[in-house]
Design an enzyme around this catalytic site. Structure first.
Site, short mmCIF file in Angstrom:
data_model
loop_
_atom_site.label_atom_id
_atom_site.label_comp_id
_atom_site.label_asym_id
_atom_site.label_seq_id
_atom_site.Cartn_x
_atom_site.Cartn_y
_atom_site.Cartn_z
N LYS A 1 0.82 -1.21 0.00
CA LYS A 1 0.00 0.00 0.00
C LYS A 1 0.86 1.27 0.00
O LYS A 1 0.57 2.24 -0.70
CB LYS A 1 -0.93 -0.02 1.21
CG LYS A 1 -1.97 -1.14 1.15
CD LYS A 1 -2.65 -1.38 2.49
CE LYS A 1 -3.57 -2.60 2.43
NZ LYS A 1 -4.15 -2.97 3.73
N GLN B 1 -5.12 -1.59 9.90
CA GLN B 1 -4.71 -2.88 9.34
C GLN B 1 -5.17 -4.02 10.26
O GLN B 1 -4.84 -4.05 11.45
CB GLN B 1 -3.18 -2.92 9.16
CG GLN B 1 -2.67 -4.17 8.49
CD GLN B 1 -3.07 -4.23 7.03
OE1 GLN B 1 -3.05 -3.22 6.32
NE2 GLN B 1 -3.43 -5.41 6.57
N ASP C 1 -11.54 2.14 3.90
CA ASP C 1 -11.75 0.70 3.85
C ASP C 1 -13.23 0.35 3.83
O ASP C 1 -13.60 -0.79 3.54
CB ASP C 1 -11.10 0.04 5.08
CG ASP C 1 -9.87 -0.77 4.71
OD1 ASP C 1 -9.64 -0.97 3.49
OD2 ASP C 1 -9.14 -1.20 5.62
N ARG D 1 -20.57 -14.30 2.73
CA ARG D 1 -21.38 -13.25 3.37
C ARG D 1 -20.59 -12.45 4.41
O ARG D 1 -21.15 -11.89 5.34
CB ARG D 1 -22.62 -13.86 3.99
CG ARG D 1 -22.33 -15.03 4.93
CD ARG D 1 -23.58 -15.70 5.44
NE ARG D 1 -23.26 -16.90 6.20
CZ ARG D 1 -24.17 -17.66 6.80
NH1 ARG D 1 -25.44 -17.34 6.73
NH2 ARG D 1 -23.80 -18.75 7.45
N GLY E 1 -19.55 59.22 20.00
CA GLY E 1 -19.17 58.30 18.93
C GLY E 1 -20.18 58.36 17.80
O GLY E 1 -21.36 58.64 18.02
N LYS F 1 -18.90 53.93 14.11
CA LYS F 1 -17.98 53.17 13.24
C LYS F 1 -18.14 51.67 13.42
O LYS F 1 -18.16 50.92 12.45
CB LYS F 1 -16.53 53.57 13.51
CG LYS F 1 -16.14 54.95 13.04
CD LYS F 1 -14.64 55.15 13.03
CE LYS F 1 -13.96 54.74 14.31
NZ LYS F 1 -14.44 55.45 15.51
#
Length: 935
Positions: free
Chosen positions: A56, A100, A125, A173, A383, A386
């Site tokens: 692999k 694995q 897998d 199976r 203010g 902004k």
């Protein structure tokens, strides 16, 4: 009948590998630096597993897949294996991941638990229950198929025979081959029968098969005479039978009697050389498919974002009511939407997270988006919105125009939050949420700065105390202690020695004179510029006496507390471009001078490493969201009058990569354009290397009336009628300030869009007049905005104007060359930006110019500490004053941050003075845990 055509797995797998190799090449060309990643986890050291893994790894290398073999010992426990799997699941460089089998451990391990622990999207897998379930339901496009059945289907396709409508028989199976093979054939529209060792009419069933797949694990169990003439035969078996003609005494055969079967079949796979090579090829194909899915999900380009729908109310409720009525998306969802990987995000609860700096490396080849800075005209003490405009603009660009867009804003200081100014999360239907999280502790960055700053302050006084009370040798013994009979210099001590011109590494080799130079910083108390800080407006700490305890032996001095966000450490955080740069800047910070006039740095004190440790998390930008669900980085919060007033370089850089070349990053510069914007250009952009595309200049009718001669505007006091009734004359006269700030922005070569932030008391005629004046003054465009009351919808005109302006030429340039003398740089800012006739340096400032120039700091940029309430030094002078002389009272150096800051007029670095007794209209509901009250 002619013998069967051989289906060679070697040939077909070779074709598959060549195809995959080309696909990987195309991926890496399209996404430089990207490679599909495969991880193989092995437990133990079985010879057969080693053989399969090597096959692999070899195939992966040939194709261009980055394969990683992780090997755990046979003593590994189930917990060890699960921990390793969890790590690989969260690794964005791993796209395919297999365990694995069998697991060769002398400890009990549940194999099914292990295979199901692999993330389904990486389970190439196809062995997890989720992938098996999806296959059984027919979700073939949303699952991984076990490699052997997948290889069998590829071989069947090679025959050119249509599977649909054929009768297929699968013998076996198992979960790995037989069961998934049945499902795969079924969902390819074959009529499928599964047989096994208990099937009594096996020969009869085989004789009906147009397609026969055998995976029984019994040598030559299926006889040739059973096979239907012209059938396709796929033999998955690997069995060893005695053979005296072979050196090994055995040979490999399949589950089908090959010699007799090939006389009946139309196609047949040999053993070996049939299905075997296909299994490895299909593993590689699934890994490449997983990488392609990953790129589809995270690829640069248009984000897929779930935006929040606002339910607008009139009258507009309080900010905290609006904030708490919004249900924010989970912050990990926001991170995923903008293309951040799970391991790049550190969650701090459900609504805020820190982002790892590693994202910059991952996206280093990604082009930057458009860079927009929001600034304003000279404001009233209230203010002019902004922050609200910044949020409204990104909500409009994102939730309404569906552009990739990030807001990058500063973290507010607790001092103003609990003062009259209140929080800084925006307002109305344009807020960063949750606002109480934003305005208070957030993720603790400001607390980290407080701790780091005060560590330096403590180190200064401790060093002076010890130098005053100990001999050179006693100091040396404490600074370079003997551990187990061995003295050793630390890295930071080596740097100090090198600075002193002492090129020795053996502590025992220093002369008495060298020891004296090494241990004595000889700090002049009168030159200490480093003060303690806290993030609260505490007027009684503006001047204090320290060292009153009897343990300090009478060594007291006068000191003060500054506000935390004025600390140079905050400025360093905002300007650093990574951990290494931040650490270097910390080391360069000058805290005082020696009695010989030499600068004393944090590195000289030996605290640089400690500061980096305290700030290692604070350097990561904080991720939040707006009311409408667009992403926001909240990071750093230096004041704009006594510091450079901009959020962090790192937040901007990460955001620009995440939005991609067609996206937008909107950041805000503090106070008016003469302060925050000027420093954004001349300091922040100079250090970051970033170049802005558009300036958004926020203006209000209220502020323009003030500049036109209206009565004073005072926080906490109702506005005079001049501000609530139409007065076009005041507005027109006040537009002198607007015109000057437009000129200031255009001076840097960047297109300007004026955002006229509308209040409910403004009339249409007043708003239209401001728009007209702005365009006549040279703005690229000017638009009325109603985002406070309408959210992003109310800033759509602004967003479209910004889009158009971002396509216009931007010829960005700095105002001055840093190599100019200090006085010349100050004069350029005063005359060009403020409109001053000239500058006047008071004696202390003149002395500092000489000192800093001599010490080598004269080529640093300038960060003017000036009132934000006027273009001049006098907050009472409104409009666009000219002909004034700007007084420079003092000059100080933030060498680590990288600028000199002249103090203009009466500017102070100490906490603001509370204007009333402390009575905070804020509380916590003990049942729900919700914050109630106002910010």
């Amino acid at each position: 009948m002619a013998p069967a055509e051989i289906l060679s797995g070697k040939v077909v797998s070779g074709q598959v590998r060549d195809r995959l190799k080309q696909q990987v090449l195309e991926m890496t060309e399209k996404f430089p630096g990207f490679r599909p990643g495969l991880a193989i986890l092995q437990v133990g050291n079985r010879d057969d597993s080693n053989l399969y893994i090597n096959m692999k790894l070899k195939a992966a290398a040939e194709i261009g897949i980055s394969a990683n073999h992780i090997k755990l010992p046979n003593t590994a426990t189930e917990a060890d294996v699960l921990k390793c799997i969890a790590s690989l699941n969260s690794d964005p460089a791993v796209h395919g991941f297999i365990v694995q089998l069998p697991l060769d451990s002398n400890k009990p391990i549940n194999t099914e638990k292990i295979t199901n622990a692999v993330a389904p999207e990486k389970d190439v897998d196809g062995l997890s229950s989720i992938n098996a379930g999806k296959l059984s339901r027919g979700d073939l496009g949303d699952c991984f198929i076990p490699c052997t059945p997948k290889g069998c289907m590829e071989l069947i396709r090679q025959t050119g025979v249509q599977v649909a409508g054929k009768r297929a028989v699968v013998i076996g199976r198992s979960k790995i081959v037989g069961a998934p093979m049945h499902d795969l054939l079924l969902w390819n529209n074959a009529t499928v029968t599964t047989c096994h060792s208990k099937t009594s009419t096996l020969a009869e069933e085989v004789g009906k098969a147009d397609i026969l797949v055998v995976a029984a694990g019994r040598a030559e169990m299926v006889k040739g005479e059973w096979i239907k003439p012209g059938a396709i035969v796929i033999d998955c078996g690997i069995n060893h039978v005695p053979d005296s003609t072979k050196a090994s005494g055995k040979r490999v055969v399949g589950d089908v009697a090959y010699n007799s079967a090939k006389e009946k079949a139309s196609f047949i796979t040999p053993v070996p050389g049939g299905v075997g090579p296909m299994t490895v090829a299909m593993l590689m194909q699934s890994t490449v498919e997983s990488a392609q899915r990953f790129l589809e999900k995270f690829k640069p380009g248009k984000w897929t974002i779930q935006y929040n729908q606002l339910t607008l109310k009139m009258p507009v409720p309080s900010d905290i009511e609006i904030s708490q009525s919004c249900i924010p998306k989970p912050i990990d969802q926001v991170a995923k939407e903008v293309g951040l990987f799970p391991d790049e995000v550190e969650l701090y609860g459900q609504t805020k997270a820190k982002v790892q700096l590693s994202v910059l490396k991952r996206l280093q080849n990604q082009p930057d988006g458009k860079y927009v800075v929001v600034t304003g005209i000279t404001p009233t003490p209230l203010g002019e919105g902004k922050s609200t405009t910044t949020v409204g603009l990104v909500q409009a660009l994102g939730a309404h125009l569906h552009q990739n867009v990030f807001a990058c804003v500063r973290q507010p200081s607790q001092g103003p939050t609990f003062g009259i100014k209140g929080g800084a999360a925006g307002g109305g239907y344009c807020q960063v949420v949750p606002m109480e999280e934003f305005n208070l502790h957030l993720t603790g960055d400001i607390h980290a700065i407080t701790a780091a700053n005060n560590l330096v302050a403590a180190a200064i006084d401790a060093r002076m105390f010890h130098e005053l009370t100990q001999s050179d040798q006693a100091l040396y013994n404490r600074l370079v202690p003997s551990v187990n009979g061995v003295r050793k210099f630390s890295d930071i001590q080596i740097r100090r020695l090198q600075k002193l011109g002492i090129n020795k590494t053996d502590p025992m080799a220093l002369t008495k004179e060298e020891v004296n130079a090494f241990v004595r910083l000889d700090i002049d108390p009168g030159t200490i510029t480093w003060q303690r800080v806290l993030d609260t407006n505490d007027r009684f700490l503006r001047k204090i006496t320290i060292g009153q305890s009897v343990t300090e032996k009478g060594f007291s001095r006068t000191a003060q507390f500054d506000i935390t966000v004025s600390s140079e450490i905050m400025a360093v955080l905002a300007l650093a471009d990574g951990l290494e740069d931040m650490k270097k800047r910390f080391g360069r910070m000058v805290v005082a001078c020696s009695k010989k006039g030499q600068p004393v740095t944090a590195d000289d004190l030996g605290v640089t490493g400690a500061l980096a440790v305290l700030m290692k998390d604070a350097i990561k930008p904080n991720l939040m969201q707006t009311l409408e669900g667009t992403p926001v980085f909240v990071h750093a919060g230096p004041f704009a009058n006594i510091a450079h007033g901009n959020s962090s370089v790192l937040a901007d850089k990460i955001a620009l990569k995440l939005v991609g070349k067609d996206g937008f990053v909107v950041t805000e510069a503090g106070f008016g354009a003469d302060i925050g914007m000027e420093k954004f250009f001349n300091i922040k952009c100079r250090y970051s290397g970033l170049r802005p595309h558009v300036v958004v200049l926020v203006a209000t009718v209220r502020a323009l009336k003030m500049h036109g001669g209206g009565p004073a505007v005072t926080a906490g006091v109702p506005l005079p009628k001049e501000y609530t009734e139409e007065n076009l004359q005041l507005v027109a006269k006040g537009c002198s300030n607007l015109n000057k700030q437009i000129q200031n922005a255009r001076m840097f070569g960047v297109p300007v869009v004026v955002a006229v932030n509308a209040f409910k008391t403004d009339t249409k005629a007043e708003l239209a007049l401001v728009v007209q004046h702005a365009k006549e003054a040279g703005a690229f465009d000017a638009v009325e905005c109603t985002h406070w009351a309408e959210g992003g919808k109310g800033a759509l005109a602004l967003a479209r104007a910004v889009q158009r302006a971002s396509q216009a030429p931007s010829n960005f340039r700095f105002l001055y060359n840093v190599e100019l003398p200090v006085v010349d740089k100050i004069r350029l800012i005063a005359q060009q930006v403020y409109g001053a006739k000239d500058i006047e340096l008071l004696p202390e400032a003149q002395e500092k110019v000489a000192v800093y120039t001599k010490q080598g700091f004269g080529n640093l940029p300038i960060c003017m500490a000036k009132t934000h309430l006027s273009l001049s030094h006098d907050p009472e002078q409104k409009g666009a004053p000219t002909g004034f002389v700007l007084p420079i009272r003092d000059i100080r150096a933030s060498v680590g941050a990288g600028f000199l800051y002249p103090l203009v007029g009466t500017m102070s670095t100490m906490p603001g003075l509370p204007t009333r007794p402390c009575f905070y209209d804020i509380d916590l509901d003990p049942v729900s845990g919700e914050v109630n009250g106002l910010f």
